[in-house]
Scaffold this motif. Structure first.
Motif, PDB file in Angstrom:
ATOM      1  N   MET A  49     -11.407 -46.452  24.311  1.00 16.90           N
ATOM      2  CA  MET A  49     -10.422 -46.897  23.350  1.00 16.90           C
ATOM      3  C   MET A  49     -11.111 -47.351  22.068  1.00 16.90           C
ATOM      4  N   LYS A  50     -10.530 -46.999  20.915  1.00 18.66           N
ATOM      5  CA  LYS A  50     -11.070 -47.390  19.614  1.00 18.66           C
ATOM      6  C   LYS A  50     -10.020 -48.197  18.854  1.00 18.66           C
ATOM      7  N   GLU A  51     -10.481 -49.232  18.173  1.00 15.73           N
ATOM      8  CA  GLU A  51      -9.608 -50.050  17.346  1.00 15.73           C
ATOM      9  C   GLU A  51     -10.217 -50.155  15.953  1.00 15.73           C
ATOM     10  N   ARG A  52      -9.411 -49.926  14.926  1.00 17.46           N
ATOM     11  CA  ARG A  52      -9.950 -50.045  13.576  1.00 17.46           C
ATOM     12  C   ARG A  52      -8.887 -50.514  12.597  1.00 17.46           C
ATOM     13  N   TYR A  53      -9.365 -51.175  11.563  1.00 20.66           N
ATOM     14  CA  TYR A  53      -8.489 -51.713  10.530  1.00 20.66           C
ATOM     15  C   TYR A  53      -8.066 -50.609   9.568  1.00 20.66           C
ATOM     16  N   ILE A  54      -6.779 -50.628   9.180  1.00 16.18           N
ATOM     17  CA  ILE A  54      -6.236 -49.653   8.245  1.00 16.18           C
ATOM     18  C   ILE A  54      -5.574 -50.393   7.094  1.00 16.18           C
ATOM     19  N   SER A  55      -5.837 -49.947   5.876  1.00 14.59           N
ATOM     20  CA  SER A  55      -5.186 -50.494   4.688  1.00 14.59           C
ATOM     21  C   SER A  55      -4.150 -49.480   4.204  1.00 14.59           C
ATOM     22  N   ILE A  56      -2.938 -49.955   3.943  1.00 15.30           N
ATOM     23  CA  ILE A  56      -1.833 -49.067   3.610  1.00 15.30           C
ATOM     24  C   ILE A  56      -1.198 -49.494   2.294  1.00 15.30           C
ATOM     25  N   ALA A  57      -1.050 -48.561   1.361  1.00 16.90           N
ATOM     26  CA  ALA A  57      -0.362 -48.845   0.107  1.00 16.90           C
ATOM     27  C   ALA A  57       1.142 -48.707   0.316  1.00 16.90           C
ATOM     28  N   SER A  58       1.884 -49.755  -0.049  1.00 15.50           N
ATOM     29  CA  SER A  58       3.339 -49.743   0.089  1.00 15.50           C
ATOM     30  C   SER A  58       3.926 -50.337  -1.181  1.00 15.50           C
ATOM     31  N   GLY A  59       4.354 -49.478  -2.088  1.00 14.85           N
ATOM     32  CA  GLY A  59       4.838 -49.970  -3.367  1.00 14.85           C
ATOM     33  C   GLY A  59       3.717 -50.658  -4.121  1.00 14.85           C
ATOM     34  N   ASN A  60       3.931 -51.909  -4.495  1.00 10.27           N
ATOM     35  CA  ASN A  60       2.922 -52.672  -5.227  1.00 10.27           C
ATOM     36  C   ASN A  60       2.086 -53.575  -4.331  1.00 10.27           C
ATOM     37  N   VAL A  61       2.246 -53.460  -3.029  1.00  9.88           N
ATOM     38  CA  VAL A  61       1.497 -54.318  -2.112  1.00  9.88           C
ATOM     39  C   VAL A  61       0.591 -53.476  -1.217  1.00  9.88           C
ATOM     40  N   THR A  62      -0.357 -54.151  -0.584  1.00 13.61           N
ATOM     41  CA  THR A  62      -1.255 -53.492   0.362  1.00 13.61           C
ATOM     42  C   THR A  62      -1.019 -54.082   1.747  1.00 13.61           C
ATOM     43  N   LEU A  63      -0.658 -53.223   2.670  1.00 17.96           N
ATOM     44  CA  LEU A  63      -0.379 -53.658   4.036  1.00 17.96           C
ATOM     45  C   LEU A  63      -1.621 -53.522   4.904  1.00 17.96           C
ATOM     46  N   SER A  64      -1.720 -54.397   5.882  1.00 18.95           N
ATOM     47  CA  SER A  64      -2.812 -54.351   6.840  1.00 18.95           C
ATOM     48  C   SER A  64      -2.273 -53.930   8.201  1.00 18.95           C
ATOM     49  N   ALA A  65      -3.065 -53.119   8.893  1.00 17.71           N
ATOM     50  CA  ALA A  65      -2.656 -52.653  10.213  1.00 17.71           C
ATOM     51  C   ALA A  65      -3.893 -52.413  11.065  1.00 17.71           C
ATOM     52  N   ILE A  66      -3.695 -52.429  12.368  1.00 16.55           N
ATOM     53  CA  ILE A  66      -4.753 -52.089  13.315  1.00 16.55           C
ATOM     54  C   ILE A  66      -4.326 -50.839  14.069  1.00 16.55           C
ATOM     55  N   LEU A  67      -5.186 -49.830  14.014  1.00 18.06           N
ATOM     56  CA  LEU A  67      -4.925 -48.560  14.687  1.00 18.06           C
ATOM     57  C   LEU A  67      -5.665 -48.527  16.017  1.00 18.06           C
ATOM     58  N   HIS A  68      -4.940 -48.231  17.085  1.00 20.90           N
ATOM     59  CA  HIS A  68      -5.519 -48.107  18.427  1.00 20.90           C
ATOM     60  C   HIS A  68      -5.433 -46.642  18.861  1.00 20.90           C
ATOM     61  N   THR A  69      -6.563 -46.066  19.207  1.00 18.31           N
ATOM     62  CA  THR A  69      -6.578 -44.687  19.681  1.00 18.31           C
ATOM     63  C   THR A  69      -7.354 -44.601  20.989  1.00 18.31           C
ATOM     64  N   PRO A  70      -6.998 -43.651  21.846  1.00 21.82           N
ATOM     65  CA  PRO A  70      -7.717 -43.482  23.100  1.00 21.82           C
ATOM     66  C   PRO A  70      -9.181 -43.122  22.869  1.00 21.82           C
ATOM     67  N   ALA A  71      -9.988 -43.261  23.926  1.00 22.47           N
ATOM     68  CA  ALA A  71     -11.411 -42.923  23.838  1.00 22.47           C
ATOM     69  C   ALA A  71     -11.587 -41.472  23.408  1.00 22.47           C
ATOM     70  N   LYS A  72     -12.658 -41.215  22.661  1.00 19.83           N
ATOM     71  CA  LYS A  72     -12.888 -39.882  22.090  1.00 19.83           C
ATOM     72  C   LYS A  72     -12.969 -38.803  23.155  1.00 19.83           C
ATOM     73  N   ASP A  73     -13.569 -39.130  24.308  1.00 21.55           N
ATOM     74  CA  ASP A  73     -13.726 -38.104  25.335  1.00 21.55           C
ATOM     75  C   ASP A  73     -12.415 -37.773  26.028  1.00 21.55           C
ATOM     76  N   ASN A  74     -11.370 -38.534  25.723  1.00 24.50           N
ATOM     77  CA  ASN A  74     -10.059 -38.237  26.291  1.00 24.50           C
ATOM     78  C   ASN A  74      -9.111 -37.656  25.248  1.00 24.50           C
ATOM     79  N   ALA A  75      -9.681 -37.249  24.113  1.00 24.96           N
ATOM     80  CA  ALA A  75      -8.843 -36.820  22.984  1.00 24.96           C
ATOM     81  C   ALA A  75      -7.892 -35.695  23.365  1.00 24.96           C
ATOM     82  N   THR A  76      -8.313 -34.805  24.266  1.00 23.60           N
ATOM     83  CA  THR A  76      -7.452 -33.680  24.630  1.00 23.60           C
ATOM     84  C   THR A  76      -6.235 -34.134  25.421  1.00 23.60           C
ATOM     85  N   ASP A  77      -6.322 -35.351  25.995  1.00 21.74           N
ATOM     86  CA  ASP A  77      -5.194 -35.866  26.760  1.00 21.74           C
ATOM     87  C   ASP A  77      -4.246 -36.703  25.904  1.00 21.74           C
ATOM     88  N   THR A  78      -4.611 -36.934  24.640  1.00 17.57           N
ATOM     89  CA  THR A  78      -3.802 -37.775  23.770  1.00 17.57           C
ATOM     90  C   THR A  78      -2.461 -37.108  23.485  1.00 17.57           C
TER      91      THR A  78
END
Length: 288
Positions: A1-30
């Motif tokens: 499992m991977k977790e990383r910070y994402i910055s998102i532009a929304s109008g005049n503000v910047t939103l913060s988010a955390i993206l969670h994705t499965p482990a790379k070796d399981n990518a085909t099962d995603t």
């Protein structure tokens, strides 16, 4: 499992988010469906008792990507805090960012508790084809008359059979006298229905409930509703679905799960685990 910070532009503000994705070796099962967790109330993307963090990690273990979002003015996001019925711009920007960072995804399921669930139903009025499903936990449908009915049935009636209540009343307790005044006010408000103001261009605290219903009615995707048995917000929602046939029809068309002993935020490990499993099963079933 991977977790990383994402910055998102929304109008005049910047939103913060955390993206969670499965482990790379399981990518085909995603799976091609991701879960965007909308956060409501005065909190940020971690959630009460780290509920949203644990949910995202559980989903990742089942090969389901997810994103936890801080709306404008909350957590690490910039700008002024907006009401839950004004989150449409933030939600649209988050969906776009989510799909850009996870190109294997073709659609998203929106997940929300309380007023975040309300925000999701309002968002469905946008007819966004990228939204294939919604998971709604204890949606907020606060209306004066409906709230009064629920308070009378699930709060004040129980107090009348409470020994402590009568002991305080006979002792002339000031807070009790205030409570009795609230009881009388609730009784008067129960039949004081107000006509919904749906003609205004902007969604507001007076018209958001009928607009939630409209969003649900026109949505062609799948919906899962999870309710708590020990929660007035859930009781208000269920009361509305019982008393209003249009709401009742929407609920009947959805998948439903009810956790009788649970409180509003599903605060125990047992209740949280049930919510996580229901959520994952819903997405996995949709992905087939």
């Amino acid at each position: 499992m991977k977790e990383r910070y994402i910055s998102i532009a929304s109008g005049n503000v910047t939103l913060s988010a955390i993206l969670h994705t499965p482990a790379k070796d399981n990518a085909t099962d995603t799976h091609d469906t991701g879960v965007l967790i909308i956060v409501g109330g005065p909190q940020y993307r971690v959630g009460s008792h780290r509920q949203f963090v644990k949910l995202s990690r559980f989903l990742a273990m089942h090969h389901i990507p997810s994103m936890r979002l801080d709306s404008s003015g909350m957590g690490d996001s910039s700008g002024k805090r907006v009401a839950f019925y004004q989150q449409d711009t933030d939600i649209e920007a988050a969906i776009t960012s989510f799909l850009q960072h996870c190109p294997q995804l073709s659609n998203v399921v929106l997940w929300g508790l309380c007023d975040a669930a309300s925000a999701i139903l309002l968002q469905l009025n946008q007819h966004d084809p990228r939204i294939s499903g919604a998971i709604l936990l204890n949606p907020l449908v606060r209306q004066q008359h409906n709230h009064a009915t629920v308070m009378l049935k699930h709060y004040y009636l129980k107090r009348l059979f409470n020994r402590q209540f009568w002991r305080k009343m006979l002792g002339g307790d000031l807070l009790l006298r205030l409570s009795i005044s609230e009881l009388w006010l609730a009784f008067k408000q129960r039949n004081a229905k107000q006509a919904p103001d749906t003609q205004l261009l902007m969604t507001n605290e007076r018209n958001y409930v009928p607009l939630m219903l409209h969003g649900w009615q026109q949505f062609n995707g799948h919906v899962l509703v999870i309710t708590s048995g020990n929660d007035l917000t859930a009781q208000e929602f269920l009361q509305l679905c019982t008393s209003d046939s249009a709401w009742g029809n929407c609920l009947q068309s959805a998948q439903q799960q009810h956790i009788a002993p649970a409180n509003h935020t599903f605060a125990s490990k047992e209740w949280r685990t049930q919510v996580e499993q229901y959520s994952a099963d819903f997405v996995l079933h949709k992905a087939k």
